[in-house]
Design a protein around this motif. Sequence first.
Motif, PDB file in Angstrom:
ATOM      1  N   MET A 416      23.220 -27.789  49.568  1.00  0.00           N
ATOM      2  CA  MET A 416      23.620 -27.414  50.931  1.00  0.00           C
ATOM      3  C   MET A 416      24.940 -26.646  50.901  1.00  0.00           C
ATOM      4  O   MET A 416      25.087 -25.633  51.572  1.00  0.00           O
ATOM      5  CB  MET A 416      23.819 -28.669  51.766  1.00  0.00           C
ATOM      6  CG  MET A 416      22.553 -29.466  51.887  1.00  0.00           C
ATOM      7  SD  MET A 416      21.849 -29.264  53.495  1.00  0.00           S
ATOM      8  CE  MET A 416      21.178 -30.876  53.730  1.00  0.00           C
ATOM      9  N   SER A 420      25.154 -22.915  52.271  1.00  0.00           N
ATOM     10  CA  SER A 420      25.886 -22.647  53.513  1.00  0.00           C
ATOM     11  C   SER A 420      27.303 -22.175  53.249  1.00  0.00           C
ATOM     12  O   SER A 420      27.922 -21.579  54.110  1.00  0.00           O
ATOM     13  CB  SER A 420      25.920 -23.895  54.387  1.00  0.00           C
ATOM     14  OG  SER A 420      26.777 -24.856  53.819  1.00  0.00           O
ATOM     15  N   ARG A 422      29.737 -24.117  53.015  1.00  0.00           N
ATOM     16  CA  ARG A 422      30.596 -24.994  53.819  1.00  0.00           C
ATOM     17  C   ARG A 422      30.939 -26.266  53.067  1.00  0.00           C
ATOM     18  O   ARG A 422      30.507 -26.470  51.950  1.00  0.00           O
ATOM     19  CB  ARG A 422      29.871 -25.339  55.128  1.00  0.00           C
ATOM     20  CG  ARG A 422      29.821 -24.146  55.992  1.00  0.00           C
ATOM     21  CD  ARG A 422      29.050 -24.407  57.251  1.00  0.00           C
ATOM     22  NE  ARG A 422      29.383 -23.324  58.160  1.00  0.00           N
ATOM     23  CZ  ARG A 422      30.207 -23.441  59.175  1.00  0.00           C
ATOM     24  NH1 ARG A 422      30.763 -24.603  59.443  1.00  0.00           N
ATOM     25  NH2 ARG A 422      30.477 -22.408  59.931  1.00  0.00           N
ATOM     26  N   GLN A 467      16.969 -30.307  54.519  1.00  0.00           N
ATOM     27  CA  GLN A 467      17.790 -29.958  55.667  1.00  0.00           C
ATOM     28  C   GLN A 467      17.118 -30.372  56.965  1.00  0.00           C
ATOM     29  O   GLN A 467      17.763 -30.879  57.880  1.00  0.00           O
ATOM     30  CB  GLN A 467      18.057 -28.447  55.661  1.00  0.00           C
ATOM     31  CG  GLN A 467      19.278 -28.104  56.478  1.00  0.00           C
ATOM     32  CD  GLN A 467      19.474 -26.619  56.618  1.00  0.00           C
ATOM     33  OE1 GLN A 467      18.637 -25.823  56.199  1.00  0.00           O
ATOM     34  NE2 GLN A 467      20.578 -26.251  57.224  1.00  0.00           N
ATOM     35  N   ARG A 513      20.982 -22.446  58.309  1.00  0.00           N
ATOM     36  CA  ARG A 513      21.335 -22.963  56.983  1.00  0.00           C
ATOM     37  C   ARG A 513      22.475 -22.192  56.350  1.00  0.00           C
ATOM     38  O   ARG A 513      23.078 -22.627  55.396  1.00  0.00           O
ATOM     39  CB  ARG A 513      20.123 -23.041  56.074  1.00  0.00           C
ATOM     40  CG  ARG A 513      19.502 -21.727  55.667  1.00  0.00           C
ATOM     41  CD  ARG A 513      18.354 -22.018  54.704  1.00  0.00           C
ATOM     42  NE  ARG A 513      18.321 -21.062  53.627  1.00  0.00           N
ATOM     43  CZ  ARG A 513      17.953 -21.335  52.390  1.00  0.00           C
ATOM     44  NH1 ARG A 513      17.628 -22.551  52.051  1.00  0.00           N
ATOM     45  NH2 ARG A 513      17.926 -20.409  51.478  1.00  0.00           N
ATOM     46  N   ARG A 514      22.764 -21.054  56.907  1.00  0.00           N
ATOM     47  CA  ARG A 514      23.872 -20.260  56.387  1.00  0.00           C
ATOM     48  C   ARG A 514      24.316 -19.320  57.495  1.00  0.00           C
ATOM     49  O   ARG A 514      23.475 -18.783  58.210  1.00  0.00           O
ATOM     50  CB  ARG A 514      23.371 -19.468  55.184  1.00  0.00           C
ATOM     51  CG  ARG A 514      24.345 -18.467  54.693  1.00  0.00           C
ATOM     52  CD  ARG A 514      23.761 -17.622  53.599  1.00  0.00           C
ATOM     53  NE  ARG A 514      24.730 -16.594  53.303  1.00  0.00           N
ATOM     54  CZ  ARG A 514      24.855 -15.986  52.149  1.00  0.00           C
ATOM     55  NH1 ARG A 514      24.069 -16.278  51.166  1.00  0.00           N
ATOM     56  NH2 ARG A 514      25.760 -15.074  51.963  1.00  0.00           N
ATOM     57  N   SER A 516      26.278 -18.265  61.118  1.00  0.00           N
ATOM     58  CA  SER A 516      26.474 -18.887  62.420  1.00  0.00           C
ATOM     59  C   SER A 516      25.905 -17.971  63.505  1.00  0.00           C
ATOM     60  O   SER A 516      25.650 -16.800  63.260  1.00  0.00           O
ATOM     61  CB  SER A 516      27.964 -19.139  62.666  1.00  0.00           C
ATOM     62  OG  SER A 516      28.704 -17.971  62.405  1.00  0.00           O
ATOM     63  N   ALA A 535      26.533 -23.113  60.766  1.00  0.00           N
ATOM     64  CA  ALA A 535      25.503 -23.643  59.877  1.00  0.00           C
ATOM     65  C   ALA A 535      25.514 -25.166  59.918  1.00  0.00           C
ATOM     66  O   ALA A 535      26.548 -25.787  60.126  1.00  0.00           O
ATOM     67  CB  ALA A 535      25.745 -23.162  58.448  1.00  0.00           C
ATOM     68  N   GLY A 536      24.334 -25.758  59.733  1.00  0.00           N
ATOM     69  CA  GLY A 536      24.229 -27.205  59.766  1.00  0.00           C
ATOM     70  C   GLY A 536      23.845 -27.705  61.140  1.00  0.00           C
ATOM     71  O   GLY A 536      23.794 -28.915  61.382  1.00  0.00           O
ATOM     72  N   THR A 560      23.110 -14.274  58.501  1.00  0.00           N
ATOM     73  CA  THR A 560      22.710 -15.657  58.728  1.00  0.00           C
ATOM     74  C   THR A 560      21.314 -15.930  58.173  1.00  0.00           C
ATOM     75  O   THR A 560      20.448 -15.063  58.220  1.00  0.00           O
ATOM     76  CB  THR A 560      22.722 -15.944  60.259  1.00  0.00           C
ATOM     77  OG1 THR A 560      24.047 -15.764  60.733  1.00  0.00           O
ATOM     78  CG2 THR A 560      22.272 -17.349  60.584  1.00  0.00           C
ATOM     79  N   GLU A 618      32.603 -16.106  60.151  1.00  0.00           N
ATOM     80  CA  GLU A 618      32.312 -16.463  58.767  1.00  0.00           C
ATOM     81  C   GLU A 618      33.553 -17.024  58.075  1.00  0.00           C
ATOM     82  O   GLU A 618      33.551 -17.274  56.880  1.00  0.00           O
ATOM     83  CB  GLU A 618      31.754 -15.271  57.991  1.00  0.00           C
ATOM     84  CG  GLU A 618      32.719 -14.128  57.835  1.00  0.00           C
ATOM     85  CD  GLU A 618      32.158 -13.044  56.931  1.00  0.00           C
ATOM     86  OE1 GLU A 618      31.381 -13.363  56.019  1.00  0.00           O
ATOM     87  OE2 GLU A 618      32.498 -11.871  57.156  1.00  0.00           O
ATOM     88  N   GLU A 671      33.158 -18.159  54.263  1.00  0.00           N
ATOM     89  CA  GLU A 671      32.195 -19.107  53.704  1.00  0.00           C
ATOM     90  C   GLU A 671      31.581 -18.556  52.426  1.00  0.00           C
ATOM     91  O   GLU A 671      31.424 -19.254  51.431  1.00  0.00           O
ATOM     92  CB  GLU A 671      31.085 -19.357  54.722  1.00  0.00           C
ATOM     93  CG  GLU A 671      31.564 -20.183  55.879  1.00  0.00           C
ATOM     94  CD  GLU A 671      30.553 -20.246  56.997  1.00  0.00           C
ATOM     95  OE1 GLU A 671      29.561 -19.494  56.970  1.00  0.00           O
ATOM     96  OE2 GLU A 671      30.768 -21.050  57.917  1.00  0.00           O
TER      97      GLU A 671
END
Lengths: 793, 275
Positions: A416, A420, A422, A467, A513-514, A516, A535-536, A560, A618, A671
């Motif tokens: 993850m 992502s 993150r 996810q 997942r990646r 925004s 993301a998330g 994204t 980002e 990111e």
Amino acid sequence: MADKFKVAIVGSGPAGMSAAGRAAESGVSHVLLEKADHLSDTIYKYQKGKFVMATPEVLPLRSPMSFQAGIREDILRTWDEQTAGHKANVRFKNEVTAIKGQKGKFELTVLGGPAVEAEYVVLCIGLQGNLRKVECAGADRPWVQYQLDDPDAYSDETIIVIGAGDAAIENAVALARQNKVIVVNRRDEFARAKQGNLNLITEAIDKGVIECFYNSEPKEIGDNFIVLTTADGEAKVECNRVIARLGADPPRRFVESCGIKFPSKDRAALPELSGSYESNVPGLYILGALGGYPLIKQAMNQGYEVVEFIEGRPVKPADEPLLEAKFANINAGVDETLQRIRQNVPLLSSLTTLQLREFMIDSTVHTPPRGDVIFARNDYTNSLYSIVQGKVGIQVNPTNPAEMIELGQGQFFGEMGLISGRRRTATIVAASDDCVLIETPRRSMIKLVNSVAAVKKVLDQTAMGRQIQTQLAPEVPTAELQEVVETAKIESHPAGTVLFNEGDQGDAIYLIRRGSVTVSRAIAGRNLVLSYVPAGNYVGEMALLSRAPRSATIKTAVATEVVKLDGAAFTKVLDKHPSLREKLENKYEQRMVENVRMEEAPESGGLIEFLVAQGVGEATDVLLIDESLCVRCDNCEKACAETHGGTSRLDREAGPTFASIHVPTSCRHCEHPHCMADCPADAIHRAPNGEVFIDDKCIGCGNCERNCPYQVIHMAAKPPAKPGLLQWLLFGAGPGPGEDLGAKKVKSDSPKLAVKCDMCKDLAAGPACVRACPTGAAIRVNPEQFFAMTIRG
Amino acid sequence: MHESVLVYRRFRYLKWAVTLTVVSLLAYIFHSPAEPANGGTWLGYTLGTIGVGLIVWLAWFGIRKRSYANPEIKLEDWLSAHVYLGLSLIFVATLHTGFQFGWNVHTLAYVLMMLVIVSGAFGLYAYVRYPKLMTENRRGVSLDAMIVEMAEIDRETRELGAKLTDEIRDLVFDAVENTRIGGSVRRQLESGRSGRTVAAIARIREIIPLPSREQTEDGRRLISLLTRKNELVLRARNDVMYKAMMDIWLYVHVPLTFALLASLIAHVIAVFFYW
């Protein structure tokens, strides 16, 4: 009558030259056949003064020839001297056109020299192959050339550069310093070029420094002109020189004519080789780039090893001691361990032995005792872990560490963070006593994903399933989510793509997942941004629950990737699990309340929209200055310079402002850092707390500076040291702290290296710019938090 | 998320300063020495010691500001304390004097201190007032960008002027040559449009219509360019003025602080050795 040798080496690149050196050194009868009139043609054709890297750094060199990172000329000179010193038998201008026969008696047809008969053949002709030529009348004129040694050797000429790849762009840009350059591009864009080169050429064309004919091809080359076929008809252009950089035809056909088989028709396919580099034709060995090893050091090691193999002296690969050291903590041999990794970890089972060795050199083997934390939630690491043996536990509930999902042998985790960019979403602990884990850094993982399709597929599928479960439906058993996972799709979109519009029909849910997205709605004829979703998280649940058209527009803020879930499949899961439906409905209501509040405060939406347009979407950490507090004292810049060797990494004044929030030119620690994408020295890293920094491996190539879309990296020489505070205060020795060096700065003769903000990761108290702000105008924030606070007001 | 110096940590240092002031005042009111109140009573010494300590500590801000690598410093913390405790010094030092003033080194130190405080208070005012004005005045355009645009307009107006009459050409050249942004301290502190440009615009408006229609059109275009230029002049001058206002007080505040420190040493030595 052919000349007879034990070993015939074809191609005098690093691999062939090293093999010939080793053969000469150990008295093996050999010949090195080179079609050019000099050694190592590929490196010979590098641009003058090009800095050649010696990666992988940790790999020891094993060759009678020496090699270390340096400029092209020095390296070539050393090789020339050493080849002569070892009395290697080299035949220049001898081009091998056919190889027939078998082990013990190969017959080589040679253009430009006598035929050769050899017991063994070592083929190391690289991938450069034969340069593609311009195909038009007059292409054989002497002022049409296919390489460029020294762009500074030409001045005040009009030069036509044909081609749209990296070589063409690099030549064109370098030549444009002293010449008028016209680029001829067969297409309407520079699609094949690296991002950095793309930026260079686009800028040069925009500024009018370089002229470009798009959708054009040469039709005829005359005495001092070229005729082009363009979209608007023919054009005759006067010029002094034509440089064509059209790439090369891969040598595959020749290789196949020698009887060597490739596993697939895919252009990137590599011939299958044994652990001793022998091809399917016994006695015929393949080394270097042709066998999938493009790095100079690897190729030189192979050249040494292949002579040992032929001589019947078994030799461990050069990286053996490195792997032995890596596997020291698990008390097992290298071959045995590699075998076990391949057996136990499906993700890595498709790798060849050689690929796996390389992969393991970049990776670390861990044997944590039970209960050890592998990584903690909110850590900013982005490596991927594979479980060779044992079990680990994922703490799914931050408030209750006892609540764990277990992962066993063969599975991987940490994907993850990798996808992502993150922070880690959960803490992972070792859950058995016999854990053996492989940790692979982001860079190696990305390389692997890009080169082995099977790895990407396994990684994507597993990550998607996980996810969906963790972010959307943790209470639903995996089996019941199967239909949702099977119908789900991964989509990638560039920045500014609309996923769906307000009023559209549709019931798909999008898991980010990646990247925004922003949520916006048309209010009183204006598009008002209501929120920012990183993301998330997921969007699109409102339409699914209400069965109404989409209530807002979703647009990607940056590049994204989303997982698109089929509405119907997901509704079935919802019907079975009322608690999940309730959770989604709660989220739905919360969003509705937030949206209404944002509609009441359109200026907050304007601020979000502004910041997203500045690429803050980002960012992981951005410097924001409240201009209603900023007294323009520039103490932030001074503090930055004083704590970073005299060069400030931020420009307070530059950058846009909206409603008194100013975004100065300063690193946002993206990111997926653009600067990291193409660093030949692997000098850019992300620290555990998220800081993206450049270490002292920087070679000053400037790729990161070109790749950064926010102009926050620049090349600077280290300025001379300044006197101390007391010296300045009491004795007037200038310049004092925070004062400019003035003209002295220019005199520095240290090399220019890339400098950028490292968020003062080495200062415990945090960024100096923020601490040095006397009025509280400068803050560094995580945009997500900032947006959340903006929305809450 | 952004927090100004004045409200920093919910007025922590304002609270400290008020406490110090109130305690000093109460002590002064309830203290009844045998002699008239002055710096030589026990309260006088106490307040004097606090005052000297504060002054030295406040002056130390100059060092702190430059200690960029010191991890313990958040400058806003220090500035907030500097502002409030510096203001409380008015009470502490005045009470220390017992209102006994004269033409001597002791009163000189007091006067210098008050001047430092007043200049600092102006600085605080400037820091609160001008940043916002500066941002609004700029409207997202930097001073450099304004100057570039002005230079572009200058070039264009000269060309237009040269095409029209000699008088107009001279007017335009004169306006371009004699319009300054910034310069001496006085110039930096003043703002306003360029008088010559205003005059040039007025005169050109008198002259047109010119003989040909084309010339008249050029004349009108010239007027609009000069007007645009003058708005930029105003904004650029405002920008320079705001920045100067935020900077200038430091040129008083800091030298006076050194003078204060010197006279303070004289005051302390005089009191201990020669009273």
